[in-house]
Design a protein around this motif. Structure first.
Motif, PDB file in Angstrom:
ATOM      1  N   MET A  33       0.834  -1.211   0.000  1.00  0.00           N
ATOM      2  CA  MET A  33       0.000   0.000   0.000  1.00  0.00           C
ATOM      3  C   MET A  33       0.865   1.257   0.000  1.00  0.00           C
ATOM      4  O   MET A  33       0.539   2.240  -0.664  1.00  0.00           O
ATOM      5  CB  MET A  33      -0.919   0.011   1.215  1.00  0.00           C
ATOM      6  N   ALA A  74      -6.050   4.748   2.148  1.00  0.00           N
ATOM      7  CA  ALA A  74      -5.255   4.326   3.304  1.00  0.00           C
ATOM      8  C   ALA A  74      -6.164   3.786   4.405  1.00  0.00           C
ATOM      9  O   ALA A  74      -5.883   2.726   4.981  1.00  0.00           O
ATOM     10  CB  ALA A  74      -4.422   5.493   3.810  1.00  0.00           C
ATOM     11  N   GLY A  75      -7.281   4.487   4.668  1.00  0.00           N
ATOM     12  CA  GLY A  75      -8.170   4.007   5.722  1.00  0.00           C
ATOM     13  C   GLY A  75      -8.754   2.648   5.407  1.00  0.00           C
ATOM     14  O   GLY A  75      -8.704   1.722   6.221  1.00  0.00           O
ATOM     15  N   LEU A  76      -9.271   2.510   4.191  1.00  0.00           N
ATOM     16  CA  LEU A  76      -9.897   1.233   3.815  1.00  0.00           C
ATOM     17  C   LEU A  76      -8.878   0.106   3.798  1.00  0.00           C
ATOM     18  O   LEU A  76      -9.141  -1.003   4.281  1.00  0.00           O
ATOM     19  CB  LEU A  76     -10.547   1.365   2.442  1.00  0.00           C
ATOM     20  N   SER A  77      -7.674   0.403   3.254  1.00  0.00           N
ATOM     21  CA  SER A  77      -6.693  -0.673   3.134  1.00  0.00           C
ATOM     22  C   SER A  77      -6.202  -1.099   4.505  1.00  0.00           C
ATOM     23  O   SER A  77      -5.965  -2.289   4.731  1.00  0.00           O
ATOM     24  CB  SER A  77      -5.538  -0.232   2.253  1.00  0.00           C
ATOM     25  N   LEU A  78      -6.058  -0.145   5.442  1.00  0.00           N
ATOM     26  CA  LEU A  78      -5.600  -0.553   6.769  1.00  0.00           C
ATOM     27  C   LEU A  78      -6.659  -1.380   7.480  1.00  0.00           C
ATOM     28  O   LEU A  78      -6.323  -2.368   8.166  1.00  0.00           O
ATOM     29  CB  LEU A  78      -5.223   0.672   7.584  1.00  0.00           C
ATOM     30  N   ALA A  79      -7.946  -1.033   7.290  1.00  0.00           N
ATOM     31  CA  ALA A  79      -8.999  -1.864   7.884  1.00  0.00           C
ATOM     32  C   ALA A  79      -8.960  -3.272   7.299  1.00  0.00           C
ATOM     33  O   ALA A  79      -9.038  -4.276   8.033  1.00  0.00           O
ATOM     34  CB  ALA A  79     -10.364  -1.228   7.644  1.00  0.00           C
ATOM     35  N   LEU A  80      -8.787  -3.362   5.970  1.00  0.00           N
ATOM     36  CA  LEU A  80      -8.722  -4.680   5.330  1.00  0.00           C
ATOM     37  C   LEU A  80      -7.509  -5.457   5.793  1.00  0.00           C
ATOM     38  O   LEU A  80      -7.587  -6.665   6.061  1.00  0.00           O
ATOM     39  CB  LEU A  80      -8.663  -4.499   3.813  1.00  0.00           C
TER      40      LEU A  80
END
Lengths: 144, 259
Positions: A33, A74-80
Motif C-alpha cells: 500500500m 489508506a483508511g480502507l486498506s488498513l482496515a482490510l
C-alpha cells in the motif's frame, strides 16, 4: 518559469515506476500500500508541474482530489489489512494466493520457477466419476 | 537496432538504474551495496545530464536538484528496505521531498496540506499498524522480494517508454528541417505545430500584473476549487464519508478477538 517542466515530469515518471516496482516485488501488505502511495506522489508531481506550466490552479485542485482519494484508500486498506492479519497472523500476501482460480499456475517466490497449482486446503476432494465421454458415445447417447 | 543505438543515452542510464534497484531488492544472502550505489549514482548523473533544467536561477535550480534527488533516492531506499518500519520512514522522506517540489511549483498550500495529511496522518497510521501487527522487525517475507527480475524488467520498459515519449515530444518541437535549432537542447515547452490545435495543450493566457496572477495563492486555489470544481468537491466529500463508513464496517471487532 516553465523551463523545469520536463525535469519535473522525469522525476514524476521515476517515482511512479519505483512505486510500481515496489508494488510488484514487496510481499508485505503494508509496504504494497505504501508503494501505491508512492505512485500517487509521482502523479501529484506531474499535476502540479503542468498546473504551473498552464498558469492556472487546476493542477493543484486535482492534487487535492488525489490527496482525498489517498486518504480514503489508506483508511480502507488498513482496515482490510487488519482483518486479513487476524485470520492468518501474518502480513504475507502470498498466504492469500489461493483466492484465485485453482487451476491457474501461481508464480513462486523464487525466480523463474512455476509452482503446480495446489488444491485449496480444507475443500472436499471429489473422486472422478468415470472417463470423459467421447464424442462417439455422446452421439450414441443422443440417439437413445 | 540503429534506432536503439541512437537512444543509448536514454537507455543506458535507465538500465544502470534498474540494475541498481534489482541488486538492492531484498533477497537471500548479501546484497552488493557498493556496486549498486555506484550504478545508481552514475545513472542519476547520466540522466541529469540529459534532462538538465536550463540554469535560470541558481536558487531554484539547486532546490530542484536537492528535492528531486531526495525524492528519487528515498524512493529507492523505501522499496529496497527490508524492515517495514524503516520503509515507512523513508516514505515520509519521499513525502517531504515531494512537498519541496510542490513549493517550487508555486503550490505552498498544497505542500502544507500534503505534509499534514501524509507525514502527519497516513505514515503514522501505517506505523501504528506495523507496530500492532509485526513487532519483530523484518520477517522472512520481508527479506525476500517476489520476482525481482521480472518486476525490474517491467519497470525498465515502462520508464523507457515514458521518457522516450517525453524526449520525442520535445525533440521534434524545435528542430525544423533546414534550420538551425535555436537552443542546443530541445525544449519540451513548445508543443509541435500539429499539436497546437489540441485545446488541452494550450497554456492559459497569463497576465503579468501581479494582482491578477493568482497562481500559487490560497485565493486562487480556493476560487478554482469551489468555483470550477464544486461538483467534484461534493463528490469527494461523499467518497470520504463512504470510505469512513466502510473502514468502520470492515475493521475487526473487539468481540472477534483483538490482535
Amino acid at each position: 518559469m516553465t523551463a523545469q517542466l520536463e525535469s519535473q515530469l522525469v522525476v514524476g515518471a521515476i517515482l511512479f515506476v519505483l512505486g510500481a516496482i515496489g508494488f510488484l516485488t514487496r510481499r508485505n501488505l503494508i509496504l504494497m500500500m505504501l508503494s501505491a502511495e508512492l505512485m500517487l506522489h509521482g502523479v501529484a508531481v506531474n499535476l502540479t508541474a503542468f498546473g504551473r506550466y498552464h498558469g492556472n490552479a487546476s493542477g493543484q485542485v486535482f492534487t487535492i482530489f488525489v490527496l482525498t482519494i489517498a486518504a480514503c484508500e489508506a483508511g480502507l486498506s488498513l482496515a482490510l489489512i487488519l482483518g486479513l492479519y487476524q485470520r492468518r497472523k501474518s502480513l504475507d500476501v502470498h498466504l492469500w494466493g489461493n483466492l484465485g482460480e485453482p487451476n491457474l499456475p501461481q508464480m513462486s517466490v523464487d525466480d523463474g520457477m512455476r509452482m503446480e497449482p495446489q488444491h485449496p486446503q480444507g475443500m472436499p476432494v471429489l473422486t472422478p466419476a468415470g472417463a470423459m465421454p467421447t464424442s462417439a458415445s455422446a452421439a450414441a447417447s443422443n440417439k437413445i | 537496432m540503429n534506432s536503439l543505438l541512437e537512444q543509448i543515452h536514454l537507455l543506458a542510464p535507465l538500465a544502470l538504474g534498474i540494475i541498481a534497484v534489482w541488486m538492492l531488492l531484498p533477497r537471500e544472502g548479501a546484497r552488493p551495496w557498493i556496486l549498486a550505489s555506484l550504478c545508481g549514482l552514475s545513472a542519476v548523473l547520466w540522466l541529469t545530464k540529459n534532462f538538465l533544467p536550463p540554469a535560470e536561477d541558481w536558487v531554484q535550480t539547486g532546490m530542484f536538484y536537492a528535492f528531486a534527488a531526495g525524492a528519487v533516492l528515498s524512493g529507492v531506499m523505501m522499496i529496497t528496505e527490508s524492515n517495514p518500519v524503516y520503509a515507512a520512514l523513508w516514505f515520509a522522506m519521499v513525502t517531504l521531498s515531494v512537498c519541496g517540489l510542490f513549493l517550487i511549483n508555486a503550490a505552498p498550500f498544497l505542500a502544507a496540506a500534503t505534509v499534514v495529511v501524509y507525514a502527519g496522518a497516513i505514515v503514522v497510521t501505517f506505523l501504528f499498524v506495523i507496530m500492532l501487527a509485526q513487532q519483530g522487525g523484518a520477517t522472512g517475507y520481508d527479506r525476500k522480494a517476489f520476482q525481482p527480475t521480472l518486476a525490474s524488467i517491467a519497470g525498465f520498459m515502462l520508464l523507457a517508454c515514458l521518457l522516450f515519449t517525453l524526449q520525442e515530444w520535445g525533440g521534434k518541437a524545435v528542430v525544423v528541417e533546414g534550420e538551425e535549432p535555436k537552443t542546443p537542447r530541445p525544449q519540451f515547452v513548445l508543443p509541435p505545430a500539429h499539436m497546437v490545435t489540441n485545446p488541452l495543450s494550450h497554456p492559459m493566457p497569463r497576465s503579468d500584473r501581479p494582482d491578477q496572477n493568482d497562481l500559487g495563492t490560497l485565493q486562487g486555489v480556493g476560487r478554482s476549487l469551489f468555483g470550477d470544481y464544486l461538483f467534484a468537491v461534493e463528490l469527494a466529500g461523499t467518497v470520504l464519508l463512504i470510505a469512513t463508513i466502510g473502514a468502520i464496517a470492515l475493521s475487526p471487532r473487539r468481540s472477534q478477538g483483538t490482535l
